[in-house]
Motif scaffolding. Structure first.
Motif, PDB file in Angstrom:
ATOM      1  N   ILE A  58       0.850  -1.183   0.000  1.00 37.82           N
ATOM      2  CA  ILE A  58       0.000   0.000   0.000  1.00 37.82           C
ATOM      3  C   ILE A  58       0.888   1.236   0.000  1.00 37.82           C
ATOM      4  O   ILE A  58       1.917   1.282   0.672  1.00 37.82           O
ATOM      5  CB  ILE A  58      -0.954   0.001   1.228  1.00 37.82           C
ATOM      6  CG1 ILE A  58      -2.042   1.067   1.071  1.00 37.82           C
ATOM      7  CG2 ILE A  58      -0.194   0.159   2.514  1.00 37.82           C
ATOM      8  CD1 ILE A  58      -3.072   0.735   0.023  1.00 37.82           C
ATOM      9  N   GLU A  59       0.493   2.246  -0.777  1.00 36.93           N
ATOM     10  CA  GLU A  59       1.279   3.473  -0.887  1.00 36.93           C
ATOM     11  C   GLU A  59       0.350   4.669  -0.685  1.00 36.93           C
ATOM     12  O   GLU A  59      -0.675   4.787  -1.356  1.00 36.93           O
ATOM     13  CB  GLU A  59       1.949   3.567  -2.250  1.00 36.93           C
ATOM     14  CG  GLU A  59       2.740   4.847  -2.472  1.00 36.93           C
ATOM     15  CD  GLU A  59       3.351   4.917  -3.869  1.00 36.93           C
ATOM     16  OE1 GLU A  59       3.842   6.013  -4.239  1.00 36.93           O
ATOM     17  OE2 GLU A  59       3.324   3.893  -4.581  1.00 36.93           O
ATOM     18  N   ASP A  60       0.703   5.546   0.264  1.00 31.76           N
ATOM     19  CA  ASP A  60      -0.080   6.764   0.490  1.00 31.76           C
ATOM     20  C   ASP A  60       0.241   7.778  -0.606  1.00 31.76           C
ATOM     21  O   ASP A  60       1.412   8.006  -0.934  1.00 31.76           O
ATOM     22  CB  ASP A  60       0.247   7.362   1.861  1.00 31.76           C
ATOM     23  CG  ASP A  60      -0.659   8.524   2.201  1.00 31.76           C
ATOM     24  OD1 ASP A  60      -1.751   8.284   2.736  1.00 31.76           O
ATOM     25  OD2 ASP A  60      -0.273   9.675   1.910  1.00 31.76           O
ATOM     26  N   LEU A  61      -0.799   8.395  -1.197  1.00 28.73           N
ATOM     27  CA  LEU A  61      -0.638   9.317  -2.320  1.00 28.73           C
ATOM     28  C   LEU A  61      -0.728  10.777  -1.869  1.00 28.73           C
ATOM     29  O   LEU A  61      -1.190  11.639  -2.610  1.00 28.73           O
ATOM     30  CB  LEU A  61      -1.695   9.026  -3.389  1.00 28.73           C
ATOM     31  CG  LEU A  61      -1.656   7.621  -3.997  1.00 28.73           C
ATOM     32  CD1 LEU A  61      -2.774   7.454  -5.023  1.00 28.73           C
ATOM     33  CD2 LEU A  61      -0.300   7.342  -4.639  1.00 28.73           C
ATOM     34  N   GLY A  62      -0.278  11.060  -0.652  1.00 26.65           N
ATOM     35  CA  GLY A  62      -0.299  12.435  -0.161  1.00 26.65           C
ATOM     36  C   GLY A  62      -1.621  12.816   0.485  1.00 26.65           C
ATOM     37  O   GLY A  62      -2.024  13.977   0.409  1.00 26.65           O
ATOM     38  N   SER A  63      -2.287  11.874   1.122  1.00 29.67           N
ATOM     39  CA  SER A  63      -3.577  12.144   1.753  1.00 29.67           C
ATOM     40  C   SER A  63      -3.410  13.060   2.960  1.00 29.67           C
ATOM     41  O   SER A  63      -2.321  13.144   3.554  1.00 29.67           O
ATOM     42  CB  SER A  63      -4.241  10.832   2.193  1.00 29.67           C
ATOM     43  OG  SER A  63      -3.515  10.251   3.264  1.00 29.67           O
ATOM     44  N   PHE A  68      -2.613   3.863   7.153  1.00 29.25           N
ATOM     45  CA  PHE A  68      -2.014   3.072   8.237  1.00 29.25           C
ATOM     46  C   PHE A  68      -2.044   1.595   7.874  1.00 29.25           C
ATOM     47  O   PHE A  68      -3.008   1.110   7.268  1.00 29.25           O
ATOM     48  CB  PHE A  68      -2.788   3.297   9.540  1.00 29.25           C
ATOM     49  CG  PHE A  68      -2.746   4.716  10.039  1.00 29.25           C
ATOM     50  CD1 PHE A  68      -1.873   5.087  11.055  1.00 29.25           C
ATOM     51  CD2 PHE A  68      -3.580   5.682   9.482  1.00 29.25           C
ATOM     52  CE1 PHE A  68      -1.850   6.394  11.515  1.00 29.25           C
ATOM     53  CE2 PHE A  68      -3.555   6.994   9.940  1.00 29.25           C
ATOM     54  CZ  PHE A  68      -2.686   7.356  10.960  1.00 29.25           C
ATOM     55  N   VAL A  69      -0.962   0.876   8.278  1.00 22.35           N
ATOM     56  CA  VAL A  69      -0.927  -0.590   8.231  1.00 22.35           C
ATOM     57  C   VAL A  69      -0.774  -1.047   9.666  1.00 22.35           C
ATOM     58  O   VAL A  69       0.235  -0.733  10.321  1.00 22.35           O
ATOM     59  CB  VAL A  69       0.231  -1.112   7.366  1.00 22.35           C
ATOM     60  CG1 VAL A  69       0.296  -2.637   7.442  1.00 22.35           C
ATOM     61  CG2 VAL A  69       0.071  -0.654   5.930  1.00 22.35           C
ATOM     62  N   GLY A  70      -1.787  -1.762  10.156  1.00 26.16           N
ATOM     63  CA  GLY A  70      -1.824  -2.030  11.586  1.00 26.16           C
ATOM     64  C   GLY A  70      -2.036  -0.716  12.303  1.00 26.16           C
ATOM     65  O   GLY A  70      -2.961   0.028  12.027  1.00 26.16           O
ATOM     66  N   SER A  80       4.467   0.202   1.167  1.00 30.79           N
ATOM     67  CA  SER A  80       4.667  -0.501   2.434  1.00 30.79           C
ATOM     68  C   SER A  80       3.994  -1.856   2.348  1.00 30.79           C
ATOM     69  O   SER A  80       2.867  -1.976   1.847  1.00 30.79           O
ATOM     70  CB  SER A  80       4.068   0.313   3.590  1.00 30.79           C
ATOM     71  OG  SER A  80       4.741   1.545   3.747  1.00 30.79           O
ATOM     72  N   LEU A  81       4.671  -2.888   2.833  1.00 33.50           N
ATOM     73  CA  LEU A  81       4.167  -4.259   2.759  1.00 33.50           C
ATOM     74  C   LEU A  81       3.019  -4.449   3.749  1.00 33.50           C
ATOM     75  O   LEU A  81       3.092  -3.991   4.892  1.00 33.50           O
ATOM     76  CB  LEU A  81       5.288  -5.250   3.059  1.00 33.50           C
ATOM     77  CG  LEU A  81       4.914  -6.733   3.005  1.00 33.50           C
ATOM     78  CD1 LEU A  81       4.545  -7.146   1.568  1.00 33.50           C
ATOM     79  CD2 LEU A  81       6.082  -7.590   3.507  1.00 33.50           C
ATOM     80  N   VAL A  82       1.970  -5.154   3.276  1.00 33.17           N
ATOM     81  CA  VAL A  82       0.852  -5.516   4.131  1.00 33.17           C
ATOM     82  C   VAL A  82       0.899  -7.016   4.347  1.00 33.17           C
ATOM     83  O   VAL A  82       0.739  -7.804   3.399  1.00 33.17           O
ATOM     84  CB  VAL A  82      -0.497  -5.115   3.492  1.00 33.17           C
ATOM     85  CG1 VAL A  82      -1.644  -5.476   4.424  1.00 33.17           C
ATOM     86  CG2 VAL A  82      -0.513  -3.625   3.169  1.00 33.17           C
ATOM     87  N   GLU A  83       1.160  -7.425   5.593  1.00 33.74           N
ATOM     88  CA  GLU A  83       1.247  -8.838   5.902  1.00 33.74           C
ATOM     89  C   GLU A  83      -0.131  -9.477   5.844  1.00 33.74           C
ATOM     90  O   GLU A  83      -1.161  -8.795   5.941  1.00 33.74           O
ATOM     91  CB  GLU A  83       1.847  -9.043   7.301  1.00 33.74           C
ATOM     92  CG  GLU A  83       3.245  -8.491   7.464  1.00 33.74           C
ATOM     93  CD  GLU A  83       4.288  -9.292   6.684  1.00 33.74           C
ATOM     94  OE1 GLU A  83       3.957 -10.397   6.210  1.00 33.74           O
ATOM     95  OE2 GLU A  83       5.419  -8.795   6.530  1.00 33.74           O
ATOM     96  N   SER A  84      -0.152 -10.813   5.685  1.00 33.77           N
ATOM     97  CA  SER A  84      -1.408 -11.549   5.605  1.00 33.77           C
ATOM     98  C   SER A  84      -2.227 -11.333   6.881  1.00 33.77           C
ATOM     99  O   SER A  84      -1.716 -11.519   7.985  1.00 33.77           O
ATOM    100  CB  SER A  84      -1.117 -13.039   5.411  1.00 33.77           C
ATOM    101  OG  SER A  84      -2.323 -13.771   5.429  1.00 33.77           O
TER     102      SER A  84
END
Length: 479
Positions: A58-63, A68-70, A80-84
């Motif tokens: 997932i990549e934030d586009l300037g929001s 957030f991940v977790g 950024s990697l999103v774990e299972s």
């Protein structure tokens, strides 16, 4: 290709699932994104989800509110990697990505990583209408439902958040075996009236599991096109001066209407309480209107003269009209003249008698005699008074037709019949306001009317009613 499903939960508890059919999708509030999340905390282009070789990033586009991940906020413009099984958050909206292979039914003792049986028993996606719908016309939305549980489940489907009567579900209930999918059509038809205001209407499809008792919702929206329409009426349609113009908006957008009035002879003046009216959908307003003749006449019969009120929306639109009639009643009408003459003679006679009495009373030396001083005054008074013409109609008298205008057609003119009766008298012809006649016979009473035999200047001879049944409008008046 079916890569999986992005399961989104908004803060109000509604859940929607988005099928991911491309390896890279943009998530945001704008309509052009592959995943549209209509929530105030989500930016127009918020983040980008990428699935590659079994990995999710997932990549934030300037929001403005962050991705957030977790519990960790990701760095902007860096994947950024999103774990299972890890959850994601876009602003205040929670999300979880589920791979396509994880959508298959699983054993009760082996739940998928990061998920439990309650979360995975029902899957729902909603495809909203792609184009705005015209009020009064139907459109369709499609609901896809999957039983992700391990037992046969009975599901109920309902549309919420739309006005009552707008939506109809083709199959409100269905039964699905584990792993089965089904598609339900929803027909949405906004009514063509002011209650279906132009604009967007968000709605939800609610799917409830009978086995687990849980409701899952998917969000959608429809857009209703604008349409315009209004009506104008005049109350009363006939009066001596004061009217009311009623304007009602039957469309689904706010409109502005300009009011004006006219007559062919241009002999009236018009005063509106307000010449501009703004109306919300379904609103009605009454505007006072005063109509006056530009030049008043002292003499003449009562006349009804037509005029027209025009209501126009926009300079190029054709006007909507309402017809009315102004009653013109000069103070000295022909049928009043004999009475006025008699009153005038009586007043003059009284004044003369009073003058002679005063003059005779001042001579104290004249003896009383049978020729009293008042005798000459009486003679003088009688000589000063001409013989008064009898009031009203009588045989041989000249008269004129009144209150019989040919509006909107000749049937409004006074009927001349073969006999003094509406039932037994055949209509020989009609005479309109202003035509002169001579009284030949009468009067006679029949059917609540007073009848006179009259003859017009054109030779039409027959019987006609002197007044209306209630006596308020005279039709034959002395000339």
């Amino acid at each position: 290709m079916d890569y999986g499903t992005l399961r989104v939960a908004t803060p109000d508890g509604q859940i929607r699932e988005y099928p991911i059919t491309a390896p890279s999708v943009v998530i945001g509030r704008a309509d052009g994104n592959q995943v549209v999340i209509d929530h105030v905390s989500v930016s127009r282009r918020h983040a980008q989800l990428v699935i590659e070789s079994g990995r999710v990033t997932i990549e934030d586009l300037g929001s403005g509110t962050g991705t957030f991940v977790g519990s960790q906020r990701v760095t902007g413009n860096a994947p950024s990697l999103v774990e299972s099984g890890q959850s994601m958050r876009f602003g205040d909206v929670e999300a979880r990505f589920i791979f396509a292979e994880a959508l298959a039914p699983h054993d009760a003792g082996a739940p998928s990583a990061g998920a439990n049986e309650t979360e995975q028993t029902v899957g729902v996606t909603l495809t909203s209408p792609s184009q705005p719908v015209a009020a009064g016309s139907p459109t369709t939305a499609t609901v896809n439902v999957q039983n992700r549980g391990t037992v046969v489940d009975e599901l109920s489907i309902a549309i919420v958040d739309l006005p009552e009567g707008w939506a109809k579900v083709s199959r409100p209930t269905l039964s699905l075996v584990p792993g089965a999918r089904d598609e339900i059509t929803v027909v949405i038809q906004p009514p063509k009236d002011s209650t279906a205001a132009a604009g967007e209407y968000p709605f939800s499809v609610a799917v409830t599991s009978k086995v687990h008792g849980r409701e899952v919702r998917a969000l959608g929206k429809i857009s209703v096109r604008a349409f315009e329409g209004f009506r104008v009426t005049l109350d009363p349609t006939r009066a001596k001066r004061d009217f009311h113009v009623s304007v009602s908006n039957s469309g689904n957008v706010t409109i502005q209407v300009a009011l004006s009035a006219s007559d062919e002879a241009r002999e009236f003046g018009y005063t509106f309480e307000s010449a501009q009216v703004e109306l919300a959908p379904g609103e009605q307003k009454r505007v006072a209107l005063a109509v006056k003749p530009k030049g008043g006449k002292l003499f003449g019969p009562t006349l009804n003269r037509p005029f027209r009120v025009e209501a126009r929306q926009g300079a190029k639109e054709s006007p909507t009209t309402a017809e009315g009639q102004l009653i013109i009643a000069p103070p000295l009408q022909p049928y009043k003249l004999p009475m006025i003459a008699v009153l005038l003679l009586l007043v003059l006679g009284g004044l003369a008698l009073a003058a002679m009495t005063l003059l005779g009373g001042g001579d104290d030396e004249k003896p009383a005699s049978s020729e009293s001083p008042t005798a000459p005054a009486t003679v003088a008074t009688q000589a000063a008074q001409p013989t008064a013409t009898p009031a009203g109609l009588f045989v041989g008298r000249a008269a004129v037709i009144a209150n019989s205008d040919p509006v909107p057609n000749n049937t409004n003119c006074l009927a001349v019949r073969s006999a003094a009766s509406r039932e037994g008298g055949e209509i020989l012809g009609r005479l309109c306001t202003g035509e002169k006649v001579t009284v030949k016979a009468g009067p006679t009473q029949e059917g609540g009317f007073t009848w006179w035999q009259i003859q017009s200047a054109g030779g039409l001879l027959g019987w006609a009613a002197e007044k209306s049944a209630d006596g308020s409008l005279p039709f034959i008046v002395p000339q």
